[in-house]
Design a protein around this motif. Structure first.
Motif, short mmCIF file in Angstrom:
data_model
loop_
_atom_site.label_atom_id
_atom_site.label_comp_id
_atom_site.label_asym_id
_atom_site.label_seq_id
_atom_site.Cartn_x
_atom_site.Cartn_y
_atom_site.Cartn_z
N ALA A 76 0.63 -2.69 10.07
CA ALA A 76 1.76 -2.66 9.14
C ALA A 76 2.39 -4.04 9.00
O ALA A 76 2.44 -4.82 9.95
CB ALA A 76 2.80 -1.65 9.63
N ALA A 77 2.87 -4.34 7.81
CA ALA A 77 3.60 -5.59 7.59
C ALA A 77 4.98 -5.50 8.22
O ALA A 77 5.50 -6.47 8.77
CB ALA A 77 3.71 -5.88 6.10
N VAL A 78 5.59 -4.32 8.12
CA VAL A 78 6.88 -4.05 8.75
C VAL A 78 6.79 -2.69 9.42
O VAL A 78 6.43 -1.70 8.79
CB VAL A 78 8.04 -4.04 7.73
CG1 VAL A 78 9.36 -3.74 8.44
CG2 VAL A 78 8.13 -5.35 6.98
N ASP A 79 7.07 -2.63 10.69
CA ASP A 79 7.04 -1.37 11.43
C ASP A 79 8.33 -1.32 12.25
O ASP A 79 8.48 -2.04 13.23
CB ASP A 79 5.82 -1.34 12.34
CG ASP A 79 5.31 0.06 12.56
OD1 ASP A 79 5.94 1.01 12.05
OD2 ASP A 79 4.28 0.22 13.24
N ALA A 80 9.28 -0.50 11.81
CA ALA A 80 10.60 -0.57 12.41
C ALA A 80 11.19 0.82 12.60
O ALA A 80 11.15 1.64 11.71
CB ALA A 80 11.53 -1.41 11.53
N LEU A 139 14.89 7.38 10.51
CA LEU A 139 14.75 6.89 11.88
C LEU A 139 13.67 5.83 12.01
O LEU A 139 13.64 5.08 12.99
CB LEU A 139 14.40 8.05 12.82
CG LEU A 139 15.42 9.20 12.89
CD1 LEU A 139 14.85 10.32 13.75
CD2 LEU A 139 16.75 8.70 13.45
N LYS A 140 12.77 5.79 11.05
CA LYS A 140 11.64 4.87 11.15
C LYS A 140 11.20 4.45 9.75
O LYS A 140 11.21 5.26 8.82
CB LYS A 140 10.48 5.55 11.88
CG LYS A 140 9.20 4.73 11.98
CD LYS A 140 8.13 5.55 12.71
CE LYS A 140 6.80 4.83 12.73
NZ LYS A 140 5.74 5.65 13.35
N PHE A 141 10.84 3.18 9.61
CA PHE A 141 10.43 2.62 8.32
C PHE A 141 9.16 1.82 8.55
O PHE A 141 9.13 0.90 9.36
CB PHE A 141 11.53 1.73 7.77
CG PHE A 141 11.26 1.15 6.42
CD1 PHE A 141 11.79 1.73 5.28
CD2 PHE A 141 10.49 0.01 6.27
CE1 PHE A 141 11.56 1.19 4.02
CE2 PHE A 141 10.24 -0.54 5.03
CZ PHE A 141 10.78 0.06 3.90
N THR A 142 8.10 2.16 7.81
CA THR A 142 6.82 1.46 7.95
C THR A 142 6.30 1.04 6.59
O THR A 142 6.17 1.87 5.69
CB THR A 142 5.77 2.35 8.63
OG1 THR A 142 6.27 2.79 9.90
CG2 THR A 142 4.48 1.59 8.84
N LEU A 143 6.04 -0.24 6.43
CA LEU A 143 5.50 -0.77 5.19
C LEU A 143 4.07 -1.24 5.46
O LEU A 143 3.84 -2.16 6.23
CB LEU A 143 6.36 -1.92 4.68
CG LEU A 143 6.13 -2.39 3.25
CD1 LEU A 143 7.35 -3.15 2.72
CD2 LEU A 143 4.91 -3.29 3.12
N ALA A 144 3.12 -0.57 4.80
CA ALA A 144 1.70 -0.89 4.99
C ALA A 144 1.18 -1.69 3.81
O ALA A 144 1.40 -1.31 2.66
CB ALA A 144 0.88 0.38 5.16
N GLY A 179 0.81 -1.20 0.00
CA GLY A 179 0.00 0.00 0.00
C GLY A 179 0.85 1.25 0.00
O GLY A 179 0.66 2.16 -0.81
N SER A 180 1.81 1.30 0.92
CA SER A 180 2.70 2.45 1.00
C SER A 180 3.92 2.11 1.85
O SER A 180 3.91 1.17 2.65
CB SER A 180 1.98 3.66 1.62
OG SER A 180 1.64 3.39 2.97
N VAL A 181 4.96 2.91 1.66
CA VAL A 181 6.16 2.85 2.49
C VAL A 181 6.35 4.25 3.06
O VAL A 181 6.42 5.23 2.30
CB VAL A 181 7.40 2.44 1.68
CG1 VAL A 181 8.66 2.55 2.54
CG2 VAL A 181 7.26 1.02 1.16
N THR A 182 6.41 4.36 4.38
CA THR A 182 6.62 5.65 5.02
C THR A 182 7.96 5.65 5.74
O THR A 182 8.25 4.74 6.52
CB THR A 182 5.50 5.96 6.03
OG1 THR A 182 4.24 5.95 5.36
CG2 THR A 182 5.71 7.33 6.67
#
Length: 414
Positions: free
Chosen positions: A262-266, A250-255, A236-239
């Motif tokens: 989120a699939a990945v929230d780091a 500092l932060k990576f979120t893959l929705a 959906g998106s990468v923030t």
């Protein structure tokens, strides 16, 4: 607060990053999957604690800020949460570790780092340039520590009190008993590397915008949002939350496009950009620890491998081994809906066309969804991010795309 400035990627918007990252741009899903699994080592999610008022910045300027960032020293605490829709690997990780009959050490990094592909984990990290890194995975009642200092890579599992040592000077990668991989140059990976992977893969199928600000680990940051323009992707998106001062992500979120968590929230929960203490990168095996050398495992693996060649493997092993005998990889489609097509002759045995017969087909159907199309028939195996279609004639189609997109790709390949 920064406006929602857009930089539709047309080859110029990401030129700096793409020039530095000579990665395969033909398949965005592979870059994203790598973020979700292989390079998930260092970046978890943190709830925003406010929206700081920062000077306006365009997406192009923020991308350039990331690329120009030269911070090589930091320490901090990281929280990684991953939900790919697969079972936790905590108790199964050892099953996937490369053994090859060599009896891999409990301290080998492969199985330990694979655990980060599911669940929530807390890590402590320290980095001082490309030759000094330390990563500690904090678990209940135990810790796993990975230290890279010069040519030496050490892994220590406090629970078993086992130590793994590899000389990375152009030899084997820590944890790879067969010695097929090099030691990672920048182990552990950084949020900056994760962001650059996604940006380097961006093309005219992608929009990149600045969507406000956030505060991460007590630092002001801009939010860079990367989205596919195409339909049919599971992404959906990468923030990416980018430090306003240093340009360090500092932060990576893959929705996922399906919605939900989120699939990945780091991302960092604490970060310090001062030089870490030199003692952080020193390692001496604890008293009584069992130390396993990587070259010893490699020699034993090669010895056992040679013995296996002279013996008879059972049918199941032959079928599974044949999956590695890929005849080549083709890419169907473009951008976020790209699908990798691989010919794997041994896969036919897993779908009922080989020696496994109907029982094998029934087993595969129980794990996935049976589908048909112009390509014939096959089974789709799903996660929240990456899906794969295994056809009855031994072809594999995989990508961060929906089931419908996989079937269409298989039909178009005919």
């Amino acid at each position: 607060m920064a406006p929602n400035d857009s930089a539709e990627t047309n080859g110029e918007a990401t030129g700096t990053v793409v020039g530095r990252r000579k990665k395969a741009r033909y398949i965005v899903p592979i870059a994203v999957a790598g973020v979700a699994a292989a390079t998930i080592g260092l970046v978890p999610a943190l709830a925003n604690s406010g929206d700081p008022d920062l000077p306006d910045i365009t997406a192009q300027e923020l991308i350039e800020k990331i690329a120009a960032s030269d911070e090589e020293q930091l320490s901090g605490t990281v929280k990684v949460s991953t939900d790919l829709g697969i079972p936790s690997l905590g108790g199964l990780a050892d099953s996937f570790a490369p053994d090859n009959g060599a009896g891999a050490s409990d301290a080998s990094p492969d199985a330990k780092l694979m655990e980060l592909a599911s669940g929530t984990h807390t890590l402590r990290v320290a980095v001082d340039g490309p030759d000094k890194q330390r990563l500690t995975i904090v678990d209940e009642g135990a810790e796993y520590t990975l230290v890279h200092h010069g040519d030496d890579v050490w892994g220590h599992d406090s629970k078993s009190n086992e130590v793994y040592h590899a000389d990375s000077g152009g030899q084997e990668r820590a944890g790879d008993a067969a010695g097929k991989h090099k030691a990672p140059k920048d182990m552990p990976g950084t949020p900056k590397e994760l962001a650059e992977e996604a940006l380097a893969a961006a093309d005219d199928t992608t929009s990149v915008t600045v969507d406000g600000t956030a505060q991460v680990a007590g630092r002001d940051a801009y939010k860079l949002v990367i989205k596919p323009k195409q339909s049919g992707s599971t992404v959906g998106s990468v923030t990416v939350a980018v430090d306003a001062s240093t340009g360090v992500p500092l932060k990576f979120t893959l929705a996922p496009s399906s919605g939900g968590k989120a699939a990945v929230d780091a991302g960092f929960t604490r970060v310090d950009f001062s030089k870490p203490d030199a003692s952080s990168f020193s390692f001496t095996p604890p008293k009584g620890a069992k130390v396993t050398e990587a070259d010893e495992l490699k020699a034993e693996a090669e010895k056992n491998g040679a013995a296996d060649k002279n013996g008879a493997a059972d049918t199941a092993q032959k079928d599974l081994g044949a999956l590695e005998d890929f005849k080549g990889l083709d890419v169907i489609g473009k951008g976020w809906t790209s699908v990798a097509a691989i010919e794997a002759p041994g896969a036919a045995g897993l779908t009922g066309q080989g020696s496994g017969g109907a029982p094998a087909q029934q087993f595969m159907d129980a794990l996935g969804d049976k589908v048909t199309g112009d390509f014939g028939s096959g089974t789709v195996f799903k996660t929240r991010l990456v899906n794969a279609l295994l056809t009855e004639d031994g072809k594999v189609y995989v990508g961060a795309v929906t089931q419908e997109t996989l079937v269409k790709a298989a039909d178009n390949a005919k």
